[in-house]
Scaffold this motif. Structure first.
Motif, mmCIF file in Angstrom:
data_model
loop_
_atom_site.group_PDB
_atom_site.id
_atom_site.type_symbol
_atom_site.label_atom_id
_atom_site.label_comp_id
_atom_site.label_asym_id
_atom_site.label_seq_id
_atom_site.Cartn_x
_atom_site.Cartn_y
_atom_site.Cartn_z
ATOM 1 N N LYS A 19 44.741 45.306 35.183
ATOM 2 C CA LYS A 19 45.126 44.430 36.281
ATOM 3 C C LYS A 19 44.903 42.973 35.905
ATOM 4 C CE LYS A 19 44.513 47.635 40.139
ATOM 5 N NZ LYS A 19 43.905 47.834 41.470
ATOM 6 N N THR A 20 45.788 42.123 36.421
ATOM 7 C CA THR A 20 45.651 40.703 36.163
ATOM 8 C C THR A 20 44.393 40.171 36.844
ATOM 9 O OG1 THR A 20 47.137 40.269 38.010
ATOM 10 C CG2 THR A 20 48.100 40.319 35.820
ATOM 11 N N PHE A 21 43.979 39.001 36.438
ATOM 12 C CA PHE A 21 42.669 38.475 36.817
ATOM 13 C C PHE A 21 42.446 38.449 38.316
ATOM 14 C CE2 PHE A 21 39.878 34.815 37.768
ATOM 15 C CZ PHE A 21 38.713 35.340 37.256
ATOM 16 N N ARG A 22 43.431 37.988 39.057
ATOM 17 C CA ARG A 22 43.277 37.986 40.515
ATOM 18 C C ARG A 22 44.609 38.310 41.167
ATOM 19 N NH1 ARG A 22 41.348 32.103 42.178
ATOM 20 N NH2 ARG A 22 40.587 31.867 40.068
ATOM 21 N N ASP A 23 44.532 39.047 42.242
ATOM 22 C CA ASP A 23 45.734 39.421 42.976
ATOM 23 C C ASP A 23 46.187 38.259 43.859
ATOM 24 O OD1 ASP A 23 45.715 42.022 41.922
ATOM 25 O OD2 ASP A 23 44.185 42.615 43.381
ATOM 26 N N ALA A 24 47.275 38.481 44.577
ATOM 27 C CA ALA A 24 47.836 37.420 45.418
ATOM 28 C C ALA A 24 46.859 36.963 46.494
ATOM 29 C CB ALA A 24 49.140 37.902 46.052
ATOM 30 N N ASP A 25 45.951 37.855 46.892
ATOM 31 C CA ASP A 25 44.986 37.483 47.931
ATOM 32 C C ASP A 25 43.748 36.798 47.359
ATOM 33 O OD1 ASP A 25 43.799 39.585 46.637
ATOM 34 O OD2 ASP A 25 43.756 40.932 48.366
ATOM 35 N N GLY A 26 43.765 36.523 46.050
ATOM 36 C CA GLY A 26 42.649 35.814 45.429
ATOM 37 C C GLY A 26 41.499 36.698 45.040
ATOM 38 N N GLU A 29 39.969 43.046 41.768
ATOM 39 C CA GLU A 29 39.478 44.409 42.002
ATOM 40 C C GLU A 29 38.679 44.490 43.301
ATOM 41 O OE1 GLU A 29 40.283 46.970 40.311
ATOM 42 O OE2 GLU A 29 40.919 46.330 38.338
ATOM 43 N N GLY A 30 39.149 43.747 44.330
ATOM 44 C CA GLY A 30 38.513 43.801 45.643
ATOM 45 C C GLY A 30 37.351 42.858 45.837
ATOM 46 N N HIS A 31 37.021 42.071 44.824
ATOM 47 C CA HIS A 31 35.883 41.142 44.922
ATOM 48 C C HIS A 31 36.369 39.697 44.891
ATOM 49 C CE1 HIS A 31 32.659 44.141 44.254
ATOM 50 N NE2 HIS A 31 33.535 44.735 43.457
ATOM 51 N N ASP A 32 35.700 38.840 45.634
ATOM 52 C CA ASP A 32 35.899 37.411 45.473
ATOM 53 C C ASP A 32 35.507 37.056 44.041
ATOM 54 O OD1 ASP A 32 34.956 34.572 45.294
ATOM 55 O OD2 ASP A 32 35.628 34.533 47.368
ATOM 56 N N VAL A 33 36.376 36.335 43.343
ATOM 57 C CA VAL A 33 36.131 36.093 41.922
ATOM 58 C C VAL A 33 34.813 35.354 41.680
ATOM 59 C CG1 VAL A 33 38.544 36.191 41.229
ATOM 60 C CG2 VAL A 33 37.582 34.014 41.999
ATOM 61 N N SER A 38 30.974 34.053 38.031
ATOM 62 C CA SER A 38 30.327 32.748 38.026
ATOM 63 C C SER A 38 28.832 32.934 37.788
ATOM 64 C CB SER A 38 30.536 32.015 39.358
ATOM 65 O OG SER A 38 29.780 32.630 40.399
ATOM 66 N N PRO A 39 28.165 31.940 37.195
ATOM 67 C CA PRO A 39 26.715 32.033 37.006
ATOM 68 C C PRO A 39 25.981 32.200 38.334
ATOM 69 C CG PRO A 39 27.615 30.254 35.675
ATOM 70 C CD PRO A 39 28.723 30.724 36.567
ATOM 71 N N GLN A 40 26.477 31.548 39.393
ATOM 72 C CA GLN A 40 25.834 31.666 40.699
ATOM 73 C C GLN A 40 25.956 33.079 41.243
ATOM 74 O OE1 GLN A 40 23.981 29.179 42.161
ATOM 75 N NE2 GLN A 40 23.328 30.902 43.456
ATOM 76 N N GLY A 41 27.132 33.684 41.038
ATOM 77 C CA GLY A 41 27.320 35.064 41.471
ATOM 78 C C GLY A 41 26.358 36.007 40.770
ATOM 79 N N PHE A 42 26.151 35.780 39.484
ATOM 80 C CA PHE A 42 25.224 36.617 38.717
ATOM 81 C C PHE A 42 23.787 36.402 39.186
ATOM 82 C CE2 PHE A 42 22.691 37.502 34.805
ATOM 83 C CZ PHE A 42 22.996 38.845 34.691
ATOM 84 N N ALA A 43 23.442 35.150 39.472
ATOM 85 C CA ALA A 43 22.090 34.857 39.955
ATOM 86 C C ALA A 43 21.850 35.488 41.326
ATOM 87 C CB ALA A 43 21.883 33.341 40.020
ATOM 88 N N ASN A 44 22.873 35.501 42.165
ATOM 89 C CA ASN A 44 22.727 36.054 43.512
ATOM 90 C C ASN A 44 22.636 37.570 43.521
ATOM 91 O OD1 ASN A 44 22.859 33.480 44.600
ATOM 92 N ND2 ASN A 44 25.034 33.608 45.115
ATOM 93 N N ASN A 45 23.428 38.221 42.675
ATOM 94 C CA ASN A 45 23.480 39.679 42.698
ATOM 95 C C ASN A 45 23.823 40.212 41.302
ATOM 96 O OD1 ASN A 45 23.800 42.405 43.268
ATOM 97 N ND2 ASN A 45 24.929 42.051 45.172
ATOM 98 N N PRO A 46 22.857 40.168 40.383
ATOM 99 C CA PRO A 46 23.143 40.589 39.004
ATOM 100 C C PRO A 46 23.588 42.042 38.899
ATOM 101 C CG PRO A 46 20.782 40.301 39.358
ATOM 102 C CD PRO A 46 21.455 39.721 40.544
#
Length: 224
Positions: A19-26, A29-33, A38-46
């Motif tokens: 699948k391409t990096f992000r779908d039309a809805d942004g 694979e069902g997750h906000d990119v 992002s480093p912040q995403g990893f820090a929040n929920n590794p």
């Protein structure tokens, strides 16, 4: 031997089932990119991020290179070919291409959060508690939003030596990769393959409004 430089993106692997990096809805694979790339995403929920890439890695083993991947590998019989890809899969390698620069990292590698130069081959899951020898958590070897693209200068140098430039499977809208076109020598032939090209043909620019696998067939008639 002429140097053919190829810039590839998500459209190159989409026809293999990735699948391409992000779908039309942004979403990816069902997750906000930003939650998973992002480093912040990893820090929040590794754990979420590790699980996300573990699933992407498993999916990679379920797909194979498509005709376009194989065609680029076969072009090495006629040209010195350098592939600069935004993709994190290994389909170019599996197709037989020998010189590939991964701008955004590689899914089949892991690295330490302490030192970006501590990199390992990784075919299995990365879990919380998997540490580098210095005792720091391992993470996917992926360039996330907000992080430097360490291979961009190498890519610029490669583009500067091109005799022919091929852009395939990427809209060339995302920087810094989009800027690579400007590092190629002026007036060399440029071929742009994309089903919905956001670019206008010019004197030295040929636009092929087709998918990667269909467009590469037209290109082979020109280059071989």
């Amino acid at each position: 031997m002429k140097h053919l430089v190829v810039l590839t993106g998500a459209g190159m692997s989409a026809e293999s089932g990735i699948k391409t990096f992000r779908d039309a809805d942004g979403l990816w694979e069902g997750h906000d990119v930003m939650e998973v790339a992002s480093p912040q995403g990893f820090a929040n929920n590794p754990k979420l991020v590790l699980d996300f890439y573990n699933q992407r890695r498993k999916q990679l083993f379920e797909v194979i290179p498509n005709y376009a991947h194989k065609a680029l590998a076969e072009l090495e019989q006629h040209y010195k070919v350098s592939i600069i890809t935004q993709n994190v899969d290994d389909l170019h390698e599996r197709a037989g291409s020998s010189k590939i620069i991964h701008l955004h990292g590689e899914l089949l590698k892991a690295r330490s959060i302490f030192d970006t130069d501590i990199i390992y081959d990784c075919n299995d899951d990365i879990k919380l508690g998997d540490l580098c020898p210095r005792g720091y958590q391992l993470r996917p070897h992926i360039v996330w939003f907000g992080e430097e693209v360490p291979m961009i200068e190498t890519a610029m140098e490669i583009c500067a030596t091109a005799h022919i430039l091929l852009i395939i499977g990427t809209s060339m809208q995302v920087y810094p990769a989009a800027g690579l076109l400007h590092y190629a020598p002026p007036d060399i032939p440029v071929y742009f393959i994309d089903p919905k090209p956001a670019i206008t043909p010019k004197k030295h620019l040929t636009v092929v409004s087709k998918t990667a696998t269909e467009g590469i067939k037209d290109l082979l008639k020109i280059l071989t």
